[in-house]
Design a protein around this motif. Structure first.
Motif, PDB file in Angstrom:
ATOM      1  N   GLY A  43      30.521  67.898   9.188  1.00 16.30           N
ATOM      2  CA  GLY A  43      31.474  68.940   9.516  1.00 16.30           C
ATOM      3  C   GLY A  43      32.355  68.616  10.703  1.00 16.30           C
ATOM      4  N   PHE A  44      31.870  67.735  11.601  1.00 10.56           N
ATOM      5  CA  PHE A  44      32.708  67.357  12.742  1.00 10.56           C
ATOM      6  C   PHE A  44      34.012  66.702  12.298  1.00 10.56           C
ATOM      7  CE2 PHE A  44      28.511  66.894  15.184  1.00 10.56           C
ATOM      8  CZ  PHE A  44      28.605  68.176  15.705  1.00 10.56           C
ATOM      9  N   LEU A  45      33.996  66.068  11.130  1.00  9.36           N
ATOM     10  CA  LEU A  45      35.215  65.424  10.628  1.00  9.36           C
ATOM     11  C   LEU A  45      36.296  66.443  10.299  1.00  9.36           C
ATOM     12  CD1 LEU A  45      33.585  62.774   8.252  1.00  9.36           C
ATOM     13  CD2 LEU A  45      34.328  62.473  10.621  1.00  9.36           C
ATOM     14  N   ASP A  46      35.890  67.696  10.041  1.00  2.70           N
ATOM     15  CA  ASP A  46      36.835  68.769   9.741  1.00  2.70           C
ATOM     16  C   ASP A  46      37.343  69.469  10.992  1.00  2.70           C
ATOM     17  OD1 ASP A  46      36.422  68.304   7.052  1.00  2.70           O
ATOM     18  OD2 ASP A  46      35.097  70.030   6.741  1.00  2.70           O
ATOM     19  N   THR A  47      36.633  69.350  12.090  1.00  2.60           N
ATOM     20  CA  THR A  47      36.906  70.229  13.226  1.00  2.60           C
ATOM     21  C   THR A  47      37.380  69.512  14.492  1.00  2.60           C
ATOM     22  OG1 THR A  47      34.568  70.175  13.864  1.00  2.60           O
ATOM     23  CG2 THR A  47      35.263  71.965  12.413  1.00  2.60           C
ATOM     24  N   ILE A  48      37.374  68.188  14.501  1.00  3.06           N
ATOM     25  CA  ILE A  48      37.796  67.432  15.679  1.00  3.06           C
ATOM     26  C   ILE A  48      39.033  66.619  15.355  1.00  3.06           C
ATOM     27  CG2 ILE A  48      37.150  65.634  17.330  1.00  3.06           C
ATOM     28  CD1 ILE A  48      35.575  68.189  17.713  1.00  3.06           C
ATOM     29  N   ARG A  49      40.051  66.724  16.192  1.00  8.55           N
ATOM     30  CA  ARG A  49      41.209  65.837  16.108  1.00  8.55           C
ATOM     31  C   ARG A  49      40.983  64.708  17.112  1.00  8.55           C
ATOM     32  NH1 ARG A  49      45.936  70.448  16.354  1.00  8.55           N
ATOM     33  NH2 ARG A  49      45.583  71.351  14.275  1.00  8.55           N
ATOM     34  N   GLU A  50      40.783  63.518  16.584  1.00  9.25           N
ATOM     35  CA  GLU A  50      40.370  62.412  17.435  1.00  9.25           C
ATOM     36  C   GLU A  50      41.391  62.135  18.530  1.00  9.25           C
ATOM     37  OE1 GLU A  50      38.005  58.218  16.967  1.00  9.25           O
ATOM     38  OE2 GLU A  50      39.202  58.941  15.269  1.00  9.25           O
ATOM     39  N   ASN A  51      40.886  62.035  19.758  1.00  7.46           N
ATOM     40  CA  ASN A  51      41.660  61.753  20.965  1.00  7.46           C
ATOM     41  C   ASN A  51      42.620  62.881  21.353  1.00  7.46           C
ATOM     42  OD1 ASN A  51      40.368  59.253  21.168  1.00  7.46           O
ATOM     43  ND2 ASN A  51      41.931  58.253  19.912  1.00  7.46           N
ATOM     44  N   GLU A  52      42.606  63.988  20.617  1.00 11.27           N
ATOM     45  CA  GLU A  52      43.355  65.192  21.010  1.00 11.27           C
ATOM     46  C   GLU A  52      42.416  66.313  21.432  1.00 11.27           C
ATOM     47  OE1 GLU A  52      46.228  66.660  18.297  1.00 11.27           O
ATOM     48  OE2 GLU A  52      47.130  64.716  17.896  1.00 11.27           O
ATOM     49  N   THR A  53      41.356  66.531  20.654  1.00  8.90           N
ATOM     50  CA  THR A  53      40.388  67.577  21.002  1.00  8.90           C
ATOM     51  C   THR A  53      38.991  67.012  21.197  1.00  8.90           C
ATOM     52  OG1 THR A  53      39.785  68.121  18.703  1.00  8.90           O
ATOM     53  CG2 THR A  53      41.732  69.217  19.629  1.00  8.90           C
ATOM     54  N   GLY A  54      38.828  65.710  20.950  1.00  9.01           N
ATOM     55  CA  GLY A  54      37.514  65.107  21.131  1.00  9.01           C
ATOM     56  C   GLY A  54      37.501  63.659  20.725  1.00  9.01           C
ATOM     57  N   THR A  55      36.363  63.023  20.956  1.00  9.93           N
ATOM     58  CA  THR A  55      36.151  61.639  20.537  1.00  9.93           C
ATOM     59  C   THR A  55      34.893  61.570  19.693  1.00  9.93           C
ATOM     60  OG1 THR A  55      34.907  61.131  22.549  1.00  9.93           O
ATOM     61  CG2 THR A  55      37.261  60.645  22.571  1.00  9.93           C
ATOM     62  N   TYR A  56      34.831  60.529  18.870  1.00 13.11           N
ATOM     63  CA  TYR A  56      33.667  60.289  18.023  1.00 13.11           C
ATOM     64  C   TYR A  56      32.873  59.085  18.521  1.00 13.11           C
ATOM     65  CZ  TYR A  56      35.825  63.235  14.358  1.00 13.11           C
ATOM     66  OH  TYR A  56      36.374  64.261  13.641  1.00 13.11           O
ATOM     67  N   PHE A  57      31.584  59.084  18.210  1.00 12.45           N
ATOM     68  CA  PHE A  57      30.791  57.853  18.249  1.00 12.45           C
ATOM     69  C   PHE A  57      30.186  57.684  16.861  1.00 12.45           C
ATOM     70  CE2 PHE A  57      28.432  61.353  20.238  1.00 12.45           C
ATOM     71  CZ  PHE A  57      27.296  61.445  19.446  1.00 12.45           C
ATOM     72  N   ASP A  58      29.814  56.462  16.519  1.00  9.23           N
ATOM     73  CA  ASP A  58      29.541  56.133  15.120  1.00  9.23           C
ATOM     74  C   ASP A  58      28.085  56.195  14.700  1.00  9.23           C
ATOM     75  OD1 ASP A  58      32.243  55.705  14.449  1.00  9.23           O
ATOM     76  OD2 ASP A  58      32.172  53.703  15.336  1.00  9.23           O
ATOM     77  N   ALA A  59      27.168  56.336  15.633  1.00  5.74           N
ATOM     78  CA  ALA A  59      25.750  56.394  15.273  1.00  5.74           C
ATOM     79  C   ALA A  59      25.012  57.235  16.301  1.00  5.74           C
ATOM     80  CB  ALA A  59      25.156  54.983  15.228  1.00  5.74           C
ATOM     81  N   PRO A  60      23.937  57.927  15.883  1.00  4.09           N
ATOM     82  CA  PRO A  60      23.178  58.760  16.829  1.00  4.09           C
ATOM     83  C   PRO A  60      22.189  57.929  17.632  1.00  4.09           C
ATOM     84  CG  PRO A  60      22.254  58.995  14.644  1.00  4.09           C
ATOM     85  CD  PRO A  60      23.437  58.069  14.505  1.00  4.09           C
ATOM     86  N   THR A  61      22.720  56.929  18.327  1.00  2.44           N
ATOM     87  CA  THR A  61      21.905  56.053  19.169  1.00  2.44           C
ATOM     88  C   THR A  61      22.385  56.150  20.607  1.00  2.44           C
ATOM     89  OG1 THR A  61      23.390  54.155  18.860  1.00  2.44           O
ATOM     90  CG2 THR A  61      21.616  54.432  17.247  1.00  2.44           C
ATOM     91  N   PRO A  62      21.518  55.905  21.572  1.00  2.00           N
ATOM     92  CA  PRO A  62      21.955  55.965  22.975  1.00  2.00           C
ATOM     93  C   PRO A  62      23.147  55.067  23.265  1.00  2.00           C
ATOM     94  CG  PRO A  62      19.564  55.916  22.862  1.00  2.00           C
ATOM     95  CD  PRO A  62      20.053  55.691  21.465  1.00  2.00           C
ATOM     96  N   GLU A  63      23.164  53.866  22.692  1.00  2.11           N
ATOM     97  CA  GLU A  63      24.261  52.926  22.956  1.00  2.11           C
ATOM     98  C   GLU A  63      25.583  53.483  22.452  1.00  2.11           C
ATOM     99  OE1 GLU A  63      21.396  52.179  21.483  1.00  2.11           O
ATOM    100  OE2 GLU A  63      20.451  51.174  23.209  1.00  2.11           O
ATOM    101  N   SER A  64      25.592  54.011  21.229  1.00  5.56           N
ATOM    102  CA  SER A  64      26.821  54.546  20.658  1.00  5.56           C
ATOM    103  C   SER A  64      27.284  55.799  21.394  1.00  5.56           C
ATOM    104  CB  SER A  64      26.602  54.851  19.171  1.00  5.56           C
ATOM    105  OG  SER A  64      27.810  55.179  18.525  1.00  5.56           O
ATOM    106  N   ILE A  65      26.342  56.659  21.778  1.00  5.74           N
ATOM    107  CA  ILE A  65      26.682  57.871  22.525  1.00  5.74           C
ATOM    108  C   ILE A  65      27.287  57.504  23.882  1.00  5.74           C
ATOM    109  CG2 ILE A  65      25.749  59.960  23.611  1.00  5.74           C
ATOM    110  CD1 ILE A  65      23.559  59.853  21.350  1.00  5.74           C
ATOM    111  N   LYS A  66      26.697  56.542  24.558  1.00  4.86           N
ATOM    112  CA  LYS A  66      27.228  56.084  25.847  1.00  4.86           C
ATOM    113  C   LYS A  66      28.667  55.586  25.701  1.00  4.86           C
ATOM    114  CE  LYS A  66      24.560  53.244  28.094  1.00  4.86           C
ATOM    115  NZ  LYS A  66      23.574  52.145  28.259  1.00  4.86           N
ATOM    116  N   ASP A  67      28.924  54.840  24.636  1.00  9.96           N
ATOM    117  CA  ASP A  67      30.275  54.344  24.402  1.00  9.96           C
ATOM    118  C   ASP A  67      31.249  55.502  24.212  1.00  9.96           C
ATOM    119  OD1 ASP A  67      32.251  52.163  23.618  1.00  9.96           O
ATOM    120  OD2 ASP A  67      32.210  53.341  21.776  1.00  9.96           O
TER     121      ASP A  67
END
Length: 375
Positions: free
Chosen positions: A310-334
């Protein structure tokens, strides 16, 4: 039963929901439904006022027969073997029943049209590993394994009793089609942030309020991946506030470093206080919609979330939020580090939240009822 056969005293609109035993996004949607249809009674399997939103105290809530068992009210998972049976015995006398469901309320027996608002086909049936976790299945997992063949047959049969299906997001729309063969219409859930509610301070460590904090609001369940968020912030050393309760609570508290604060059972005023002061909202959950980034956006705050569902429907990348690609500490940190390099524009973020209003949500449901009434 045909709409023409109704008792004249039947309600025009009723609301159905799986169980009212917790505080979460689905329960907020039920409250939004009740504001749209204020005379509608709410039918459910279980209702425990002390564990859900206090606003339900002003609603005509009609629970099923198993509500008399206190342990079930305090932990709906204990009632799993009985919920299909209980759902089949809930009778809703209404010309139109709006069903808020992630697995049970679509099985209530209705005397009129059944309009299902689906958060997802039942996770415990079709995604059991993410729902229960894979490390220790325990008694719940064993019980679910034994019940799954029966529950899947029951679930698919009950889905077929709906007059119309709505899906909370495009990913759920696809899942409904795959699971039930039903074409559902996407209708995003509304945010229900009341900006008139006075803010109430939350007691936090000084470092959190001095340096600014990130905010993770979630039920503490395996598929929410809060542990990965906590580990990421343990390593980043940035302040994090986690709001939520659930079976993972003890383990997560033990894993949290001193820069992580965990709180629960907050009022709407306290939630507003946190949203207004946080740096950004963070979620690594496999969410079928996810209300918290929208609620954060009403306060002009960006989100850092998993690129999924559902986040793909509700976030405008780099306008209202950013994404990370995996639910891992490394990806979240990035994701957090990329977010910190962006100059976020609060007016743009607030304007985006305005497209997820209760007015739009209620208007489409009322239109659907009118359309079905003339068929």
């Amino acid at each position: 039963m045909n709409p023409s056969d109704f008792d004249a005293a039947a309600a025009d609109v009723a609301i159905a929901h799986d169980y009212l035993t917790q505080r979460g996004g689905a329960e907020k949607v039920v409250l939004a439904l009740h504001r749209a249809f204020p005379s509608a009674p709410v039918y459910t399997t279980l209702y425990e006022p002390s564990l859900t939103y206090p606003e339900f105290g002003d609603v005509d809530v009609i629970p099923s027969v198993i509500n008399r068992f206190g342990p079930f009210r305090r932990s709906h998972r204990l009632a799993l073997p009985f919920l299909a049976w209980a759902s089949g015995r809930v009778r809703v006398p209404a010309r139109n029943t709006i069903v808020s469901s992630s697995g049970w309320a679509h099985g209530f027996r209705t005397s009129g049209r059944k309009i299902v608002y689906c958060y997802s086909p039942a996770r415990w049936l079709y995604q059991p590993d993410s729902y229960l976790g894979t490390s220790r299945p325990g008694l719940k997992g064993l019980a679910l394994g034994l019940l799954t063949p029966f529950l899947k047959r029951w679930d698919k049969r009950m889905a077929g009793t709906a007059t119309k299906y709505f899906a909370i997001s495009t990913v759920v729309q696809g899942r409904i089609k795959e699971t039930y063969g039903i074409d559902a219409e996407v209708l995003p859930a509304p945010h229900s942030v009341d900006m008139t509610v006075p803010e109430e301070p939350v007691t936090l460590p000084a470092i959190t309020t001095d340096e600014g904090f990130y905010l993770c609001i979630s039920r503490l369940l395996p598929y929410k991946n809060v542990g990965a968020v906590i580990q990421a912030f343990n390593e980043l050393g940035l302040p994090l506030v986690v709001v939520g309760a659930g079976p993972e609570e003890k383990r997560l508290k033990a894993a949290a470093a001193t820069n992580v604060t965990m709180v629960k059972n907050l009022s709407d005023g306290q939630m507003r206080w946190l949203y207004a002061r946080c740096t950004a909202v963070v979620s690594a959950s496999y969410e079928d919609f996810g209300l918290t980034p929208i609620e954060g956006a009403t306060h002009g705050k960006p989100a850092v979330v998993l690129r999924w569902g559902g986040f793909l429907d509700t976030i405008r990348e780099n306008e209202t939020g950013t994404y990370f690609d995996a639910p891992t500490p490394e990806s979240i940190k990035d994701g957090i580090e990329r977010s910190r390099r962006i100059d976020w524009q609060e007016p743009t973020i607030r304007a985006h939240a305005d497209s997820f209003t209760e007015e739009h949500f209620a208007r489409r449901l009322k239109e659907a009822i009118s359309e079905l009434s003339v068929r």
